[in-house]
Design an enzyme around this catalytic site. Structure first.
Site, PDB file in Angstrom:
ATOM      1  N   ILE A  99       7.255   1.286   3.227  1.00  0.00           N
ATOM      2  CA  ILE A  99       6.053   0.561   2.738  1.00  0.00           C
ATOM      3  C   ILE A  99       6.348  -1.042   3.039  1.00  0.00           C
ATOM      4  O   ILE A  99       7.415  -1.633   2.651  1.00  0.00           O
ATOM      5  CB  ILE A  99       6.065   0.713   1.269  1.00  0.00           C
ATOM      6  CG1 ILE A  99       6.198   2.257   0.605  1.00  0.00           C
ATOM      7  CG2 ILE A  99       4.982  -0.164   0.528  1.00  0.00           C
ATOM      8  CD1 ILE A  99       5.087   2.893   1.555  1.00  0.00           C
ATOM      9  N   THR A 100       5.386  -1.539   4.084  1.00  0.00           N
ATOM     10  CA  THR A 100       5.588  -3.064   4.240  1.00  0.00           C
ATOM     11  C   THR A 100       5.198  -3.758   2.927  1.00  0.00           C
ATOM     12  O   THR A 100       4.267  -3.589   2.538  1.00  0.00           O
ATOM     13  CB  THR A 100       4.716  -3.043   5.565  1.00  0.00           C
ATOM     14  OG1 THR A 100       4.892  -2.342   6.604  1.00  0.00           O
ATOM     15  CG2 THR A 100       4.720  -4.580   6.004  1.00  0.00           C
ATOM     16  N   PHE A 135      -4.976  21.125  13.431  1.00  0.00           N
ATOM     17  CA  PHE A 135      -3.938  20.557  12.657  1.00  0.00           C
ATOM     18  C   PHE A 135      -2.892  21.338  11.891  1.00  0.00           C
ATOM     19  O   PHE A 135      -1.782  21.245  11.880  1.00  0.00           O
ATOM     20  CB  PHE A 135      -4.338  19.639  11.529  1.00  0.00           C
ATOM     21  CG  PHE A 135      -5.167  18.560  11.905  1.00  0.00           C
ATOM     22  CD1 PHE A 135      -4.486  17.383  12.177  1.00  0.00           C
ATOM     23  CD2 PHE A 135      -6.777  18.317  12.365  1.00  0.00           C
ATOM     24  CE1 PHE A 135      -4.945  16.011  12.702  1.00  0.00           C
ATOM     25  CE2 PHE A 135      -7.088  17.366  12.928  1.00  0.00           C
ATOM     26  CZ  PHE A 135      -6.275  16.097  13.157  1.00  0.00           C
ATOM     27  N   GLU A 188       0.579   4.241  10.802  1.00  0.00           N
ATOM     28  CA  GLU A 188      -0.786   4.384  10.845  1.00  0.00           C
ATOM     29  C   GLU A 188      -1.187   5.653  11.748  1.00  0.00           C
ATOM     30  O   GLU A 188      -2.412   5.611  12.330  1.00  0.00           O
ATOM     31  CB  GLU A 188      -1.517   3.360  11.111  1.00  0.00           C
ATOM     32  CG  GLU A 188      -1.083   1.823  10.486  1.00  0.00           C
ATOM     33  CD  GLU A 188      -1.225   1.775   9.272  1.00  0.00           C
ATOM     34  OE1 GLU A 188      -1.818   2.640   8.819  1.00  0.00           O
ATOM     35  OE2 GLU A 188      -0.749   0.820   8.560  1.00  0.00           O
ATOM     36  N   LEU A 217       1.164   4.799   0.036  1.00  0.00           N
ATOM     37  CA  LEU A 217       0.721   6.095   0.335  1.00  0.00           C
ATOM     38  C   LEU A 217       1.821   7.337   0.940  1.00  0.00           C
ATOM     39  O   LEU A 217       2.204   8.081   0.697  1.00  0.00           O
ATOM     40  CB  LEU A 217      -0.569   6.154   1.449  1.00  0.00           C
ATOM     41  CG  LEU A 217      -1.209   7.548   1.830  1.00  0.00           C
ATOM     42  CD1 LEU A 217      -1.800   8.118   0.904  1.00  0.00           C
ATOM     43  CD2 LEU A 217      -1.866   7.139   3.093  1.00  0.00           C
ATOM     44  N   PHE A 228       0.826  -1.218  -0.006  1.00  0.00           N
ATOM     45  CA  PHE A 228       0.002   0.051   0.080  1.00  0.00           C
ATOM     46  C   PHE A 228       0.863   1.276   0.080  1.00  0.00           C
ATOM     47  O   PHE A 228       1.667   1.639   0.968  1.00  0.00           O
ATOM     48  CB  PHE A 228      -0.863  -0.023   1.250  1.00  0.00           C
ATOM     49  CG  PHE A 228      -2.008   0.974   1.451  1.00  0.00           C
ATOM     50  CD1 PHE A 228      -3.139   0.714   0.705  1.00  0.00           C
ATOM     51  CD2 PHE A 228      -1.754   2.321   2.123  1.00  0.00           C
ATOM     52  CE1 PHE A 228      -3.988   1.931   0.895  1.00  0.00           C
ATOM     53  CE2 PHE A 228      -2.708   3.159   2.155  1.00  0.00           C
ATOM     54  CZ  PHE A 228      -4.102   2.926   1.533  1.00  0.00           C
TER      55      PHE A 228
END
Length: 392
Positions: free
Chosen positions: A171-172, A391, A371, A139, A137
């Protein structure tokens, strides 16, 4: 009244709240890890590798762990609670295992399942559920982690095709993946693409020299003029809300997973304290040691109650992203503190890979960040509680 609990390893009797399906998942995953992985995981961690990953993926596929909470296309279609229990048992062995399953099922497969075309689902999901194809994935970028809306990877139209250029980081599964879900900026906003990793212009150099999640494949993704057909676009994914929806699925697994790492560390500390003698008595007989064990037990089982409640919400009326942030923020923070405290109970032995404590502790330093960092989940909860976004 007796002074010992019926099961000191489960002081609140939480396992009795699981149904037959969840108990079967718990026992199956726990046995698989004990037989196939635990004898080797410390060595894999020390060597910084996850060997025989294709075989491991197929093993997880046979157990139904890959995309296990998704319906159809070869997926098990089990409850959120069952998936959470599986994540707990995987991470009790090692965070790298839960990360593999989480990225495969809750990020890559979930993206295709939720946002993909029927053709994309038919092509990828059955093979991924079986562990015959590994996904990743894409991102996070070298300069954009907590602020994915500012990503720089670009996708432009060239006739009927798409051309992708950019970089992704941390990225895993990247170096072993057959398919990558890549998020890129287009003239119509952020969109997702299904990228076969054999496509010319795509490469995934592995990231080395990690001191955390060492039994896990972590990579950079490099996209240099990657040409894709129009059919590679995820048709249902529009804007940054799409990848964030995927991340919430993965964060839910983390809420459960870290309780497994914390449980392993707590049990290691309790077992060590019962056997190790100083000043003529076992460490467990000293008040200060008992305070540590009790405090660890309190925080661990409060975290497990949080995970259980979120599972009930997810399987029932529905769950709000801020509630997942609540679980991720609390459970990771407390799991890491439990591991740190367990390390002190073991003394110098706490830094040895003969015991799982230092391995879990190092791994959770990564889980604390990925995450969504502690800061980002704090601000997400702050906004949910006050109505004010802080933020920027």
């Amino acid at each position: 009244m007796p002074f010992t609990l019926p099961d000191p390893a489960d002081p609140l009797g939480l396992e009795a709240l699981l149904g037959d399906e969840e108990r079967a998942v718990r026992d199956t995953v726990r046995q698989y890890c004990a037989e196939r992985i635990e004898p080797h995981i410390a060595d894999w961690f020390e060597r910084g590798e996850l060997p025989d990953l294709p075989e491991l993926a197929r093993g997880f596929g046979k157990l139904g762990l890959l995309g296990m909470h998704l319906e159809g296309y070869g997926c098990a279609g089990m409850s959120a609670l069952a998936y959470g229990v599986a994540c707990r048992e995987l991470e009790a062995c090692d965070s790298g295992l839960r990360s593999f399953v989480s990225v495969q099922g809750s990020l890559a497969m979930f993206a295709v399942h939720r946002f993909g075309s029927e053709e994309q689902k038919q092509e990828w999901l059955p093979r991924m559920a079986a562990g015959e194809a590994v996904g990743c994935f894409g991102l996070t970028e070298p300069d954009h982690g907590s602020d994915p809306s500012s990503l720089r990877t670009r996708a432009r139209r060239d006739g009927g095709d798409w051309i992708l250029d950019g970089r992704k980081m941390w990225i895993t599964n990247g170096s072993v993946a057959e398919v990558a879900i890549v998020w890129a900026r287009t003239d119509d906003g952020i969109r997702g693409f299904v990228v076969p990793t054999a496509t010319p212009g795509f490469s995934a150099p592995e990231i080395k020299h990690k001191m955390s999640l060492r039994a896990s494949v972590t990579s950079e993704l490099v996209l240099d003029g990657v040409r894709l057909p129009a059919s590679a676009l995820l048709p249902g994914a529009h804007g940054v809300s799409a990848p964030l929806t995927c991340l919430n699925e993965a964060r839910y697994g983390i809420v459960w997973g870290v309780t497994g790492a914390a449980r392993s560390a707590w049990q290691a500390a309790a077992g060590y304290a019962a056997q190790r003698e100083q000043f003529g008595r076992p460490l467990a007989a000293f008040q200060l040691t008992q305070q540590k064990l009790v405090d660890m037990a309190l925080e661990l089982h409060k975290a497990m109650l949080t995970a259980l409640h979120l599972a009930r919400l997810k399987d029932g009326p529905g769950i709000h992203p801020a509630q997942i942030s609540f679980g991720k923020l609390n459970n990771v923070r407390e799991a890491l503190e439990i591991c740190r405290t367990a390390r002190t109970v073991l003394g110098a032995n706490g830094i040895s890979l003969e015991y799982p404590v230092i391995r879990h502790m190092n791994n959770l330093e990564s889980v604390l960040t990925y995450e969504g960092t502690t800061e980002m989940h704090t601000l997400a909860l702050g906004q949910a509680l006050t109505g004010h976004a802080a933020f920027r």
